[in-house]
Each structure stands twice: as structure tokens, then as C-alpha cells.
Design an enzyme around this catalytic site. Structure first.
Site, PDB file in Angstrom:
ATOM      1  NE  ARG A   1     -12.803 -16.512  -5.193  1.00 36.12           N
ATOM      2  CZ  ARG A   1     -11.988 -15.766  -5.926  1.00 36.12           C
ATOM      3  NH1 ARG A   1     -10.975 -15.133  -5.359  1.00 36.12           N
ATOM      4  NH2 ARG A   1     -12.158 -15.639  -7.227  1.00 36.12           N
TER       5      ARG A   1
ATOM      6  CE1 TYR B   1      11.001   5.004  15.016  1.00 36.67           C
ATOM      7  CE2 TYR B   1      10.307   4.555  12.757  1.00 36.67           C
ATOM      8  CZ  TYR B   1      10.227   5.327  13.905  1.00 36.67           C
ATOM      9  OH  TYR B   1       9.400   6.391  13.945  1.00 36.67           O
TER      10      TYR B   1
ATOM     11  CG  MET C   1       3.355   5.610   8.354  1.00 40.23           C
ATOM     12  SD  MET C   1       2.302   6.465   9.517  1.00 40.23           S
ATOM     13  CE  MET C   1       2.191   5.292  10.841  1.00 40.23           C
TER      14      MET C   1
ATOM     15  CE  LYS D   1      -9.983  -9.029  -8.661  1.00 37.83           C
ATOM     16  NZ  LYS D   1     -10.397 -10.449  -8.698  1.00 37.83           N
TER      17      LYS D   1
END
Ligand SMILES: *Cc1c(COP(=O)(O)O)cnc(C)c1O
Length: 384
Positions: free
Chosen positions: A142, A277, A325, A34
């Protein structure tokens, strides 16, 4: 310069699968692929896992299963997650084996499975019905039915025209912990699962294949292997928790993913100069700053700084200032020989390089989050 790379060492994947198989005897192995195989690349991992001895695969969504079927992967695929009604026909078409735990969902599947059953009849296959696994909630909270509803639901499934009970399962929630109350809780979960299975058998129904352990249970609870284990993180070379790692030191794992970035520039800064930053870091003395072309857009969370170190030419250096980023900055000092375009190892299997679990720990995360978070723009390079 190679740019950013997530190198995927398939031989390490095979090694890890061998380790797991050694521990589970004759039981079957289901490999969880997954979330793009925990960020490693679903199709390549699925193929290698099968080649290395996995009996079945597992995904969490219908779309993930579809991708594997489109790649001509024929092995059984378990569908861990519940889907929305619109996706059920597609799940059946893809022959994804769903976990079920209530009559509404079972009814919806039964309806969609009619065409599957017709197609099977046409090919003359021995089994005409569509397989489902009954999921018991023994304490994870769950998905799953109550233990006491297992027999009713099992018989409900087998009374469906197009479905049959092919397996029963549960999921353990503290199986990677050594705390006494967690061990007790897990043993109780296992007991409840056994009780559910017994109730189904007592009702004269074959419960099919039984499975309850993910990586944690596989490592710590030999009494919970049953017919199959469903492992994810172990396959990718990490323990599900620190405690599990400490208690199973003989279990040898090799990280499958190695993440590197390139030094795209080097500059000298003076004492008092700030970097990045927010000006959260200023140089305490004259030093050199290496800029790496990797940032949170690639899956290196901002919270990893301060704390994250990268390995360049065998030595570790701290990332300083806020992670951006697309870039981050490393204090490489004035002395060491480091050149522009050098590789910086962020995590992986190289000597002296930390693992994704150690990186995760800096920000109170887990290896699963770091691995699945490596974004699609980082090319996956397959190392056979
Ligand atoms: C993700 C998942 C697994 C695999 O978990 P790991 O801790 O990675 O081994 C097994 N079973 C279910 C139901 C899951 O959702």
C-alpha cells in the site's frame, strides 16, 4: 419511541482498552479513530480513549485530525494516510505526525514545517524539528518504502532542516489469519521490518519509536509489539477476523455500539401478499409485518436481506423483502406480544442480540464495514 439510535457504551470502550493494555505490557497504545472512530463518533471516542490510557491517536486524513485539534485534543496524532500537497501545511499546523516513504513527500513536508519549527523555537521547546515516521512496505503493498531504502530515507529525513525521524513502522496484511502460509508471510514482514530498523541504527540514526501491529498483530504476534501498537477494531469490541476470535477466546471484548430502530407500524398480511420492492418475498401464511424506520440510507445494506434478523423483546425475527432506503420490514408472526414503538435491536451488546460481525457475515462483509457504514443521520447517543 426513541427512533433510530446508535448507542455508544463508553464503559465498554474503556474495558476493551484495558484488555489491550494488559496484553502489550509497557508498550504504548495508539488508538485508531479514523472514519469517525469507526462510526462511533471521533471526538467522544478520542477523549474516552485518552482517559482510558491511550498514549496517542491516529487518523487517516488531515480533516479528521483537524476535527480532533479543534476539540482541544492535545495528544500526539498519527496521520496514517498520505495527503495531497495542498493539505500538507494544514497537517503541520495541526501537528499531525505523518508517515513518510519518499523524498518528494519528505521535501514537501520539510518546506511546510519551517513555520512550525520557527514557532517551536519561539516557545523555547526542547525539540525544534517536526516529527515524522518512516513507513516501510514489508509486504502490504500500500504505502511505504522498500526495506533496503530505509537507511537512505532515514538519513535524508534527519538531514532536512525542519524534520526528524521520530519513528519507524510497517503494516501487516495477514496477521489476523492462522493459515500456515499467512503466518510465514507475517513472520517475514516482521523480519524485514527488523532488518530495516537495524540498517537505520547501523547508519548511526536513532529510529525512534517502532510500531507494526494493528489489531491482528496485537492479538497474534507478541513478538511484533515493539514500542507501540495501533489498534482500531479491538477498541470497538470486535476481533479483526473469525480466526483471531477463535484463537483468542480469553481476550474478552465488549461491543461499543448498539444499533436500534423503532417499530413504526404493525400490520397483518394474508397468505400470498408480497412485501417491498421487487416483490421478492410473499407471505407463506397469514402473519404480521412490523415496519422499522431504518434502511440502507442509515447504513443497513440491502444485501443483508435475506439473512438479517432483529431482536424485539428478546426474540429474533427475520427481515423480509428488500431493505428500502429508510425502512425495512420484519416478519413477527401472529403470536408474540409486540407493540408499535417497540425497540428492534439490530446489533449490539444486549443478550441474544447479534454483533456487528455476525451481521456483516450475512453479506460477506466485515464488522469494520458495518460500523463505519452507519450513516450520520443515525444519532449517536453516549452511554457513559
Ligand atoms: C486502520 C489502521 C490500523 C488499525 O487497524 P485495526 O485492524 O482496526 O486495528 C492500524 N494501522 C494502520 C496503518 C491503519 O491504516
Amino acid at each position: 419511541m426513541k427512533g433510530n439510535q446508535a448507542r455508544i457504551y463508553l464503559s465498554n470502550l474503556e474495558h476493551n482498552i484495558r484488555q489491550i493494555k494488559k496484553n502489550i505490557g509497557k508498550a504504548k497504545l495508539c488508538v485508531s479513530v479514523k472514519a469517525n472512530a469507526y462510526g462511533h463518533g471521533d471526538i467522544i471516542v478520542a477523549r474516552k480513549a485518552v482517559e482510558s490510557g491511550a498514549d496517542c491517536l491516529a487518523v487517516s486524513s488531515v480533516a479528521e485530525g483537524r476535527r480532533l485539534r479543534d476539540a482541544e485534543i492535545k495528544e500526539p496524532i498519527l496521520l496514517f494516510g498520505l495527503t495531497v500537497p495542498e493539505e500538507i501545511p494544514e497537517a503541520v499546523r495541526g501537528n499531525l505526525t505523518p508517515f513518510v516513504c519518499d523524498t518528494e513527500y519528505i521535501d514537501a513536508l520539510n518546506k511546510s514545517a519551517a513555520s512550525y519549527v520557527q514557532a517551536m523555537r519561539d516557545t523555547g521547546a526542547a525539540v525544534h524539528k517536526f516529527p515524522v515516521h518512516l513507513k516501510i512496505d514489508t509486504g502490504m503493498g500500500r504505502i511505504g518504502c522498500k526495506s533496503e531504502d530505509a537507511a537512505f530515507l532515514a538519513s535524508y529525513i534527519n538531514r532536512c532542516e525542519n524534520l526528524y525521524l521520530a519513528g519507524m513502522c510497517t503494516h501487516l496484511c495477514v496477521s489476523d489469519s492462522l493459515e500456515p502460509e499467512d503466518i510465514e508471510y507475517t513472520q517475514r514482514q516482521i523480519r524485514l521490518f527488523r532488518d530495516s530498523v537495524e540498517a537505520v541504527k547501523k547508519a548511526g540514526i536513532n529510529p525512534g519509536i517502532l510500531h507494526c501491529s494493528a489489531s491482528g498483530g496485537t492479538l497474534m504476534y507478541p513478538n511484533a509489539v515493539f514500542d507501540m501498537v495501533r489498534t482500531g477494531i479491538l477498541v470497538y469490541g470486535y476481533f479483526p477476523s473469525e480466526q483471531a476470535a477463535e484463537c483468542r477466546t480469553s481476550f474478552n471484548l465488549k461491543p461499543v455500539m448498539e444499533l436500534t430502530a423503532s417499530v413504526v407500524g404493525i400490520k397483518t398480511v394474508e397468505k400470498g401478499d408480497s412485501v417491498s420492492y421487487g416483490r421478492t418475498w410473499t407471505a407463506a401464511q397469514k402473519t404480521r409485518i412490523a415496519t422499522l424506520g431504518i434502511g440502507y440510507g442509515d447504513g443497513i445494506p440491502r444485501r443483508l436481506c435475506p439473512g438479517l434478523h432483529v431482536n424485539i423483546r428478546g426474540k429474533n425475527y427475520p427481515v423480509v423483502g428488500r431493505i428500502c432506503m429508510d425502512q425495512c420490514m420484519v416478519d413477527i408472526g401472529l403470536e408474540d406480544e409486540i407493540e408499535r414503538w417497540d425497540d428492534a435491536y439490530i446489533f449490539g451488546c444486549q443478550k441474544n442480540c447479534c454483533g456487528a460481525d455476525e451481521v456483516a457475515k450475512i453479506a460477506d462483509m466485515i464488522s469494520y464495514e458495518i460500523l463505519t457504514g452507519i450513516s450520520a443521520r443515525v444519532p449517536r447517543i453516549i452511554v457513559p
